[in-house]
Design an enzyme around this catalytic site. Structure first.
Site, PDB file in Angstrom:
ATOM      1  N   LYS A  44      43.448  44.411  48.085  1.00 17.93           N
ATOM      2  CA  LYS A  44      43.878  44.814  46.925  1.00 17.93           C
ATOM      3  C   LYS A  44      43.071  44.965  46.210  1.00 17.93           C
ATOM      4  O   LYS A  44      42.164  44.593  46.199  1.00 17.93           O
ATOM      5  CB  LYS A  44      44.944  43.814  46.094  1.00 17.93           C
ATOM      6  N   CYS A 128      42.473  52.571  37.756  1.00 17.70           N
ATOM      7  CA  CYS A 128      43.324  52.071  37.427  1.00 17.70           C
ATOM      8  C   CYS A 128      44.068  52.379  35.777  1.00 17.70           C
ATOM      9  O   CYS A 128      42.996  52.163  35.443  1.00 17.70           O
ATOM     10  CB  CYS A 128      43.504  50.263  37.464  1.00 17.70           C
TER      11      CYS A 128
HETATM   12  C1  LIG Z   1      43.501  48.271  40.163  1.00 13.66           C
HETATM   13  C2  LIG Z   1      44.707  48.387  39.357  1.00 13.66           C
HETATM   14  C3  LIG Z   1      45.763  49.585  39.999  1.00 13.66           C
HETATM   15  C4  LIG Z   1      47.527  49.486  39.413  1.00 13.66           C
HETATM   16  C5  LIG Z   1      47.262  48.173  38.758  1.00 13.66           C
HETATM   17  O1  LIG Z   1      47.091  46.752  39.326  1.00 13.66           O
HETATM   18  O2  LIG Z   1      48.897  48.186  37.695  1.00 13.66           O
HETATM   19  N1  LIG Z   1      48.536  50.440  39.575  1.00 13.66           N
HETATM   20  C6  LIG Z   1      48.046  51.788  40.438  1.00 13.66           C
HETATM   21  O3  LIG Z   1      49.104  52.220  39.920  1.00 13.66           O
HETATM   22  N2  LIG Z   1      47.294  52.113  40.296  1.00 13.66           N
HETATM   23  C7  LIG Z   1      45.706  50.810  39.966  1.00 13.66           C
HETATM   24  O4  LIG Z   1      44.823  51.591  40.882  1.00 13.66           O
END
Ligand SMILES: C=Cc1c(C(=O)O)[nH]c(=O)[nH]c1=O
Length: 309
Positions: A44, A128
């Protein structure tokens, strides 16, 4: 049938892995990916310190995909460095996703990855869409240039970037020009979710997720055409870099399309969230069947060979 593929000189048992953020927040999930049929895996995206992320509900399944505004919940960079230390790199390569909230945070995290001498591959997340008040670096071309210059001088090894989707040829051209100035950027992951979508519940007449008045990143079937276009656009504009395809994959056909469009490795997000790591067994089987029907024995025979009319 040889489903294995090469990625930056590494043989992979399958051209498949998770998309960062899905099934990779905590050790139990990371262990499940390590044990799965995926050929690689990614952590993550991490920040310097642990984050709870946005208030729930923050993820919702849609008829053709998903909407999420997780808000970058993660255990903090040290947690994933500890995992990276324990990972079995003979089993499958590990990518290490970083999404620091500031340039300084990114530099601090990257310096610690550097000092850890980990074999993990850095995937710098520039896309993000869900941290309130944080504009995406991927859409700020000056900031993109600056962060690539800073990371390139702070990090001694090749690394990759996770890009948002682009929708304009001029943007494909401009971003590719920037990326091509950094030879240390040796892979490009396209795409992250399509930012700031909105979906509605007809009965309650409300949005589906709590954060950001219901606005969130869109994933799944909805984004496949955009994902394939970004994979192909950067594959043709950045011949010295490898492309990792991400977006809209839930069947072997989708995997085949991403590979044909120019991807060397294909990430699975929404469908993995819904179906779990067993999905990699099905995707491998379906891809093998398609290759058999088409008479392909190896991925190299068709990878990047999309024909135009
Ligand atoms: C790193 C945060 C990301 C997130 C998030 O943690 O909200 N959601 C996404 O669809 N892509 C992201 O890159």
């Amino acid at each position: 049938l040889d489903l294995s593929t090469f990625f930056l000189g590494r043989p992979l048992t399958a051209p498949l892995m998770n998309a960062s953020g899905v099934w990779c927040n905590v050790n139990g999930q990371l262990h499940a990916l390590a044990e799965s049929e995926a050929g690689a895996m990614v952590t993550k995206s991490c920040t310097l310190l642990r984050r709870d992320g946005n208030p729930e509900p923050r993820y919702h399944t849609l008829s053709m995909g998903s909407i999420n505004s997780m808000g970058l919940p993660n255990e903090g960079h040290q947690y994933y460095l500890d995992y990276a230390e324990r990972h079995d790199y003979e089993n499958k390569p590990l990518f290490f996703s970083v999404a620091g909230l500031t340039l300084d945070d990114n530099l601090t995290i990257v310096a610690q990855i550097q000092d850890a001498y980990t074999p993990a591959l850095l995937e710098l997340n520039l896309s993000c869409p869900n941290v309130p008040g944080k504009a995406q670096i991927g859409y700020d071309f000056d900031a993109l240039d600056v962060i690539l210059a800073e990371i390139s001088s702070a990090y001694s090894r090749p690394f990759g970037v996770k890009l948002p989707p682009y929708f304009d040829t001029a943007h494909f051209d401009e971003v590719a020009d920037i990326l091509n100035r950094y030879e240390k950027v040796n892979f490009i992951t396209c795409i992250n979710s399509i930012g700031n979508g909105l979906m509605i519940d007809m009965d309650s007449e409300t949005v589906l997720i709590k954060p950001k008045q219901g606005f969130g990143g869109i994933g799944g079937e909805y984004v496949l055409p955009t994902a394939l276009a970004n994979v192909n656009a950067f594959h043709s504009r950045c011949p010295k870099k490898s492309i990792i395809g991400c977006g809209g994959v839930s069947t072997g056909e989708h995997v085949f399309m991403h590979l044909l469009a120019g991807a060397s490795l294909v990430q699975v997000g929404t469908a993995l969230y819904e179906q779990g790591p067993e999905i990699f067994v099905r995707l491998k089987t379906e891809l093998a069947t398609i290759m058999q029907e088409k008479g392909y024995k190896t991925i190299r025979e068709f990878q990047g060979k999309l024909k135009t009319l």
